[in-house]
Motif scaffolding. Sequence first.
Motif, mmCIF file in Angstrom:
data_model
loop_
_atom_site.group_PDB
_atom_site.id
_atom_site.type_symbol
_atom_site.label_atom_id
_atom_site.label_comp_id
_atom_site.label_asym_id
_atom_site.label_seq_id
_atom_site.Cartn_x
_atom_site.Cartn_y
_atom_site.Cartn_z
ATOM 1 N N LEU A 184 0.846 -1.087 -0.020
ATOM 2 C CA LEU A 184 -0.096 -0.059 -0.148
ATOM 3 C C LEU A 184 0.686 1.165 0.110
ATOM 4 N N GLY A 185 2.033 1.182 0.452
ATOM 5 C CA GLY A 185 2.939 2.299 0.610
ATOM 6 C C GLY A 185 3.350 2.827 -0.869
ATOM 7 N N GLU A 186 3.211 1.580 -1.897
ATOM 8 C CA GLU A 186 3.613 2.164 -3.153
ATOM 9 C C GLU A 186 2.212 2.367 -3.842
ATOM 10 N N LEU A 187 1.222 1.691 -3.692
ATOM 11 C CA LEU A 187 0.061 1.955 -4.497
ATOM 12 C C LEU A 187 -0.479 3.553 -3.989
ATOM 13 N N VAL A 188 -0.554 3.787 -2.754
ATOM 14 C CA VAL A 188 -0.964 5.110 -2.191
ATOM 15 C C VAL A 188 -0.176 6.219 -2.647
ATOM 16 N N SER A 189 1.068 6.166 -3.181
ATOM 17 C CA SER A 189 1.612 7.447 -3.583
ATOM 18 C C SER A 189 0.901 7.805 -4.997
ATOM 19 N N TYR A 190 0.211 7.215 -5.819
ATOM 20 C CA TYR A 190 -0.591 7.504 -6.837
ATOM 21 C C TYR A 190 -1.877 7.897 -6.385
ATOM 22 N N ALA A 191 -2.483 8.089 -5.352
ATOM 23 C CA ALA A 191 -3.661 8.263 -4.512
ATOM 24 C C ALA A 191 -3.912 9.766 -4.506
ATOM 25 N N ASP A 192 -4.992 10.360 -4.651
ATOM 26 C CA ASP A 192 -5.310 11.875 -4.335
ATOM 27 C C ASP A 192 -6.016 11.926 -2.967
ATOM 28 N N VAL A 193 -6.923 10.791 -2.861
ATOM 29 C CA VAL A 193 -7.708 10.693 -1.640
ATOM 30 C C VAL A 193 -7.319 9.563 -1.029
ATOM 31 N N CYS A 194 -7.025 9.592 0.481
ATOM 32 C CA CYS A 194 -6.570 8.418 1.314
ATOM 33 C C CYS A 194 -7.699 8.442 2.264
ATOM 34 N N MET A 223 -2.189 11.911 10.001
ATOM 35 C CA MET A 223 -2.678 12.596 8.758
ATOM 36 C C MET A 223 -1.706 13.526 8.158
ATOM 37 N N GLN A 224 -1.219 14.470 8.834
ATOM 38 C CA GLN A 224 -0.122 15.291 8.368
ATOM 39 C C GLN A 224 0.890 14.570 7.723
ATOM 40 N N GLU A 225 1.334 13.506 8.355
ATOM 41 C CA GLU A 225 2.402 12.443 7.884
ATOM 42 C C GLU A 225 2.200 11.995 6.687
ATOM 43 N N ILE A 226 0.938 11.473 6.335
ATOM 44 C CA ILE A 226 0.388 10.933 5.361
ATOM 45 C C ILE A 226 0.379 12.011 3.951
ATOM 46 N N ARG A 227 0.022 13.043 4.319
ATOM 47 C CA ARG A 227 -0.262 14.156 3.385
ATOM 48 C C ARG A 227 1.102 14.623 3.005
ATOM 49 N N GLU A 228 2.202 14.539 3.666
ATOM 50 C CA GLU A 228 3.458 14.980 3.458
ATOM 51 C C GLU A 228 4.231 14.008 2.703
ATOM 52 N N GLN A 229 4.207 12.793 3.240
ATOM 53 C CA GLN A 229 5.030 11.656 2.517
ATOM 54 C C GLN A 229 4.171 11.059 1.379
ATOM 55 N N TYR A 230 3.118 11.301 1.284
ATOM 56 C CA TYR A 230 2.404 10.550 -0.329
ATOM 57 C C TYR A 230 1.780 11.494 -0.851
ATOM 58 N N GLY A 231 1.794 12.827 -0.716
ATOM 59 C CA GLY A 231 1.185 13.840 -1.825
ATOM 60 C C GLY A 231 -0.167 13.689 -1.568
ATOM 61 N N VAL A 232 -0.871 13.302 -0.938
ATOM 62 C CA VAL A 232 -2.270 12.922 -0.597
ATOM 63 C C VAL A 232 -3.030 14.316 -0.475
ATOM 64 N N GLU A 233 -3.987 14.819 -1.427
ATOM 65 C CA GLU A 233 -4.851 16.058 -1.103
ATOM 66 C C GLU A 233 -5.735 15.742 0.054
ATOM 67 N N HIS A 234 -6.574 14.752 0.025
ATOM 68 C CA HIS A 234 -7.426 14.543 1.085
ATOM 69 C C HIS A 234 -7.256 13.130 1.932
ATOM 70 N N VAL A 235 -7.065 13.309 3.232
ATOM 71 C CA VAL A 235 -6.838 12.319 3.867
ATOM 72 C C VAL A 235 -8.029 12.128 5.030
ATOM 73 N N ILE A 236 -8.698 11.067 5.207
ATOM 74 C CA ILE A 236 -9.918 10.763 5.715
ATOM 75 C C ILE A 236 -9.705 9.589 6.769
#
Length: 338
Positions: A184-194, A223-236
Amino acid sequence: MNEKKIITFGEPLIRLDRANNEQLFFPQSFNSYFGGSEANVAIGLSGFGHKVSFVTGVPNNQMGENYIRYLNAMHVDTSHVRKEEGRLGIYYTQQGFSVRPSSVIYDRGFSVFSQLKYTQEEVKNILLECKWFHFSGITAALGKTVQDNLLLFLKECKKTNITVSCDLNYRSKLWSVKEAKQVLGELVSYADVCIGLEPLPCKDTDNTYLLNLKDEQEILLRMQEIREQYGVEHVIHTIRHYFQSDSNEYCAYILNSQGFHKSKEFFTSIVDRVGSGDSFVAGIIHGLLHDEDTCNVSLLNFAVANGTYKCTIKGDNMYISKEAIKKSVKEPFLDIER
């Protein structure tokens, strides 16, 4: 050109649910339902009036045909459902009651979907008509072949600016935390919404599993860690408080460029909890597509209300109008409607 679709990609399943809340010992009767996480999301979005396509594979037999007919009855496009020799994945559920928890047994090995292989050209053609692509960690857990297919779809989505959402949806009976984090670490790097906070490798938390974080500050930091590391716009992230296995209170958090927000809390008794998370996801996708008046709180309230409403309905999914859910957000109407 026709209006572009939302595409969900995942495994179709049949659920066998032990009748009358009975245990799985010496089973004599089951209720059966068609489901699967991404199919549930597709059906929910279709109920809200979206054009949705489910990309998957079913057995080339009567059961596969019945599954397709069910999707068609829910107004989900099945033009990208492949028919192959093989089997449909099954899972068994035993509904909890009071202090007795619910439980699930999976029987999904070598399903048609898990054996499918897509070419880059096929993926390109499928995504030509797509504006939003959704998948879950349940799908990613099915092995290398499915993961390779997912990567093909995600790379093409990235190339063509298609919005991608991922519901992490960890299932300990399908894979280990370590494997899930790696994939999932690899796949989520392509996501806009996690949707969800775990299992993802993030900085200092690589070797821990943080399920059921309760403290708002901890949730925000994660949530901040995920946004920063994966470039995800929305973390829910959703939280449920269980009073017994047949009642819960449900709320959600979102972090994006508009800030950090929490929904109101919704309480309900539970008829069937299965699929309520998928209904929440359908509500989130709908809200983000329509921007819900650019208000994070109303978006979350709608999604949580949708997930809560599903807890009152038997089966894996529900097909209901957005007007009915908006009404329940404002004030539940408990009298007979007549």
